[in-house]
Scaffold this motif. Structure first.
Motif, PDB file in Angstrom:
ATOM      1  N   THR A  10       0.849  -1.184   0.000  1.00 42.89           N
ATOM      2  CA  THR A  10       0.000   0.000   0.000  1.00 42.89           C
ATOM      3  C   THR A  10       0.885   1.234   0.000  1.00 42.89           C
ATOM      4  N   ILE A  11       0.553   2.186  -0.855  1.00 39.91           N
ATOM      5  CA  ILE A  11       1.316   3.422  -0.988  1.00 39.91           C
ATOM      6  C   ILE A  11       0.339   4.591  -0.922  1.00 39.91           C
ATOM      7  N   THR A  12       0.751   5.680  -0.288  1.00 43.63           N
ATOM      8  CA  THR A  12      -0.135   6.842  -0.212  1.00 43.63           C
ATOM      9  C   THR A  12      -0.230   7.528  -1.578  1.00 43.63           C
ATOM     10  N   THR A  13      -1.308   8.270  -1.766  1.00 36.76           N
ATOM     11  CA  THR A  13      -1.509   8.988  -3.025  1.00 36.76           C
ATOM     12  C   THR A  13      -0.369   9.963  -3.310  1.00 36.76           C
ATOM     13  N   VAL A  14       0.107  10.635  -2.268  1.00 38.13           N
ATOM     14  CA  VAL A  14       1.189  11.609  -2.442  1.00 38.13           C
ATOM     15  C   VAL A  14       2.492  10.897  -2.793  1.00 38.13           C
ATOM     16  N   ASP A  15       2.825   9.814  -2.068  1.00 35.91           N
ATOM     17  CA  ASP A  15       4.022   9.047  -2.394  1.00 35.91           C
ATOM     18  C   ASP A  15       3.926   8.514  -3.819  1.00 35.91           C
ATOM     19  N   TYR A  16       2.759   7.990  -4.183  1.00 34.98           N
ATOM     20  CA  TYR A  16       2.587   7.410  -5.507  1.00 34.98           C
ATOM     21  C   TYR A  16       2.909   8.430  -6.599  1.00 34.98           C
ATOM     22  N   ALA A  17       2.361   9.622  -6.477  1.00 35.22           N
ATOM     23  CA  ALA A  17       2.587  10.651  -7.495  1.00 35.22           C
ATOM     24  C   ALA A  17       4.073  11.004  -7.613  1.00 35.22           C
ATOM     25  N   ARG A  18       4.718  11.222  -6.497  1.00 30.53           N
ATOM     26  CA  ARG A  18       6.143  11.589  -6.519  1.00 30.53           C
ATOM     27  C   ARG A  18       7.011  10.433  -7.017  1.00 30.53           C
ATOM     28  N   LEU A  19       6.717   9.227  -6.539  1.00 31.38           N
ATOM     29  CA  LEU A  19       7.541   8.072  -6.905  1.00 31.38           C
ATOM     30  C   LEU A  19       7.340   7.677  -8.369  1.00 31.38           C
ATOM     31  N   ALA A  20       6.135   7.842  -8.891  1.00 32.26           N
ATOM     32  CA  ALA A  20       5.901   7.545 -10.311  1.00 32.26           C
ATOM     33  C   ALA A  20       6.750   8.462 -11.183  1.00 32.26           C
ATOM     34  N   TRP A  21       6.825   9.739 -10.818  1.00 28.15           N
ATOM     35  CA  TRP A  21       7.657  10.673 -11.573  1.00 28.15           C
ATOM     36  C   TRP A  21       9.131  10.261 -11.505  1.00 28.15           C
ATOM     37  N   ILE A  22       9.604   9.917 -10.305  1.00 33.17           N
ATOM     38  CA  ILE A  22      11.002   9.499 -10.119  1.00 33.17           C
ATOM     39  C   ILE A  22      11.302   8.238 -10.924  1.00 33.17           C
ATOM     40  N   ALA A  23      10.401   7.248 -10.835  1.00 33.74           N
ATOM     41  CA  ALA A  23      10.611   5.988 -11.562  1.00 33.74           C
ATOM     42  C   ALA A  23      10.636   6.224 -13.064  1.00 33.74           C
ATOM     43  N   ASN A  24       9.688   6.994 -13.570  1.00 32.46           N
ATOM     44  CA  ASN A  24       9.636   7.252 -15.016  1.00 32.46           C
ATOM     45  C   ASN A  24      10.851   8.037 -15.493  1.00 32.46           C
ATOM     46  N   ALA A  25      11.334   8.956 -14.691  1.00 34.93           N
ATOM     47  CA  ALA A  25      12.517   9.739 -15.062  1.00 34.93           C
ATOM     48  C   ALA A  25      13.776   8.871 -15.066  1.00 34.93           C
ATOM     49  N   GLY A  26      13.789   7.821 -14.235  1.00 35.36           N
ATOM     50  CA  GLY A  26      14.983   6.989 -14.104  1.00 35.36           C
ATOM     51  C   GLY A  26      15.060   5.814 -15.048  1.00 35.36           C
ATOM     52  N   ILE A  27      13.979   5.510 -15.769  1.00 37.45           N
ATOM     53  CA  ILE A  27      13.992   4.371 -16.696  1.00 37.45           C
ATOM     54  C   ILE A  27      14.662   4.806 -17.984  1.00 37.45           C
ATOM     55  N   ASN A  28      15.731   4.078 -18.355  1.00 37.75           N
ATOM     56  CA  ASN A  28      16.510   4.505 -19.512  1.00 37.75           C
ATOM     57  C   ASN A  28      16.530   3.495 -20.650  1.00 37.75           C
ATOM     58  N   GLY A  29      15.719   2.448 -20.569  1.00 42.43           N
ATOM     59  CA  GLY A  29      15.639   1.503 -21.676  1.00 42.43           C
ATOM     60  C   GLY A  29      16.763   0.486 -21.735  1.00 42.43           C
ATOM     61  N   GLN A  30      17.701   0.551 -20.807  1.00 42.47           N
ATOM     62  CA  GLN A  30      18.780  -0.424 -20.805  1.00 42.47           C
ATOM     63  C   GLN A  30      18.372  -1.614 -19.950  1.00 42.47           C
ATOM     64  N   SER A  31      19.315  -2.228 -19.229  1.00 44.48           N
ATOM     65  CA  SER A  31      18.987  -3.382 -18.399  1.00 44.48           C
ATOM     66  C   SER A  31      18.011  -2.983 -17.290  1.00 44.48           C
ATOM     67  N   TYR A  32      17.412  -3.982 -16.661  1.00 46.14           N
ATOM     68  CA  TYR A  32      16.445  -3.746 -15.593  1.00 46.14           C
ATOM     69  C   TYR A  32      17.100  -2.906 -14.495  1.00 46.14           C
ATOM     70  N   THR A  33      16.521  -1.753 -14.230  1.00 50.07           N
ATOM     71  CA  THR A  33      17.101  -0.811 -13.283  1.00 50.07           C
ATOM     72  C   THR A  33      16.276  -0.757 -12.012  1.00 50.07           C
ATOM     73  N   VAL A  34      16.805  -0.079 -10.995  1.00 51.86           N
ATOM     74  CA  VAL A  34      16.052   0.118  -9.762  1.00 51.86           C
ATOM     75  C   VAL A  34      14.809   0.955 -10.051  1.00 51.86           C
ATOM     76  N   ALA A  35      14.911   1.897 -10.977  1.00 51.07           N
ATOM     77  CA  ALA A  35      13.734   2.696 -11.349  1.00 51.07           C
ATOM     78  C   ALA A  35      12.638   1.794 -11.904  1.00 51.07           C
ATOM     79  N   GLU A  36      13.007   0.793 -12.686  1.00 50.80           N
ATOM     80  CA  GLU A  36      12.021  -0.146 -13.207  1.00 50.80           C
ATOM     81  C   GLU A  36      11.453  -1.021 -12.093  1.00 50.80           C
ATOM     82  N   MET A  37      12.293  -1.395 -11.136  1.00 46.42           N
ATOM     83  CA  MET A  37      11.817  -2.152  -9.979  1.00 46.42           C
ATOM     84  C   MET A  37      10.782  -1.321  -9.214  1.00 46.42           C
ATOM     85  N   LEU A  38      11.094  -0.037  -9.012  1.00 46.88           N
ATOM     86  CA  LEU A  38      10.175   0.867  -8.327  1.00 46.88           C
ATOM     87  C   LEU A  38       8.884   1.022  -9.132  1.00 46.88           C
ATOM     88  N   ALA A  39       8.989   1.173 -10.444  1.00 45.60           N
ATOM     89  CA  ALA A  39       7.804   1.295 -11.296  1.00 45.60           C
ATOM     90  C   ALA A  39       6.935   0.046 -11.205  1.00 45.60           C
TER      91      ALA A  39
END
Length: 140
Positions: A10-39
Motif C-alpha cells: 500500500t502506498i499513499t496517493t502523495v508518495d505514488y505521485a512523486r515516486l511515479a515521476w522518479i521511476a519514469n525519469a529513471g527508466i533509460n531503456g537499458q537493463s532492468y534498473t532500480v527505477a524499473e523495480m520501483l515502477a
C-alpha cells in the motif's frame, strides 16, 4: 520474481505521485534498473489517502527496522527520496534496491528480488518505528 508471489503493498496517493515521476525519469531503456523495480512496485500497489494508511506500513520518511534474510542482519533506516540519502544517518533512498523493496510493505511482510549480480536478496519488515504520514494525515 513472479507477480503472484509478491506481497501486497500500500502506498499513499502523495508518495505514488512523486515516486511515479522518479521511476519514469529513471527508466533509460537499458537493463532492468532500480527505477524499473520501483515502477513495477507502483504498478501493483494499492493506493490510499495518507491519513488512512495503517501505521505499520512503510511510507516515505518512515523509520523502519528490517531483517536481511540472506545475512540475518537486522538494520534500521529511514526511507528517503533520491538526493536525501545519508548512510551515516541511516537514510536510504527509495531508488536503491532495498528502498524500492521496502516502500509499501507492512510489518511481517517479506520481499525477495534478484540483485544486480543475479544473487537473491530478501528482506522482512520487523517494525515500522515511526511513520510521519499517518500521524500528520499527509505526506511528510
Amino acid at each position: 520474481m513472479k507477480q503472484e508471489t509478491l506481497p501486497p503493498i500500500t502506498i499513499t496517493t502523495v508518495d505514488y505521485a512523486r515516486l511515479a515521476w522518479i521511476a519514469n525519469a529513471g527508466i533509460n531503456g537499458q537493463s532492468y534498473t532500480v527505477a524499473e523495480m520501483l515502477a513495477d512496485e507502483l504498478d501493483r500497489a494499492m493506493v490510499a489517502a495518507p491519513g488512512t494508511i495503517r501505521p505499520d506500513i512503510v511510507t516515505m520518511y518512515s523509520d523502519v527496522e528490517y531483517r536481511d534474510e540472506v545475512t540475518g542482519d537486522v538494520r534500521r533506516a529511514t526511507l528517503v527520496y533520491p538526493g536525501e540519502e545519508d548512510l551515516d544517518a541511516k537514510r536510504i533512498s527509495v531508488l536503491t534496491p532495498v528502498g524500492a523493496a521496502l516502500i509499501g510493505l507492512s510489518e511481517g511482510q517479506t520481499m525477495e528480488w534478484l540483485g544486480p549480480t543475479g544473487g537473491r536478496r530478501k528482506i522482512t519488515v520487523q517494525r515500522v518505528r515511526f511513520q510521519p504520514q499517518r500521524m500528520a494525515g499527509l505526506d511528510a
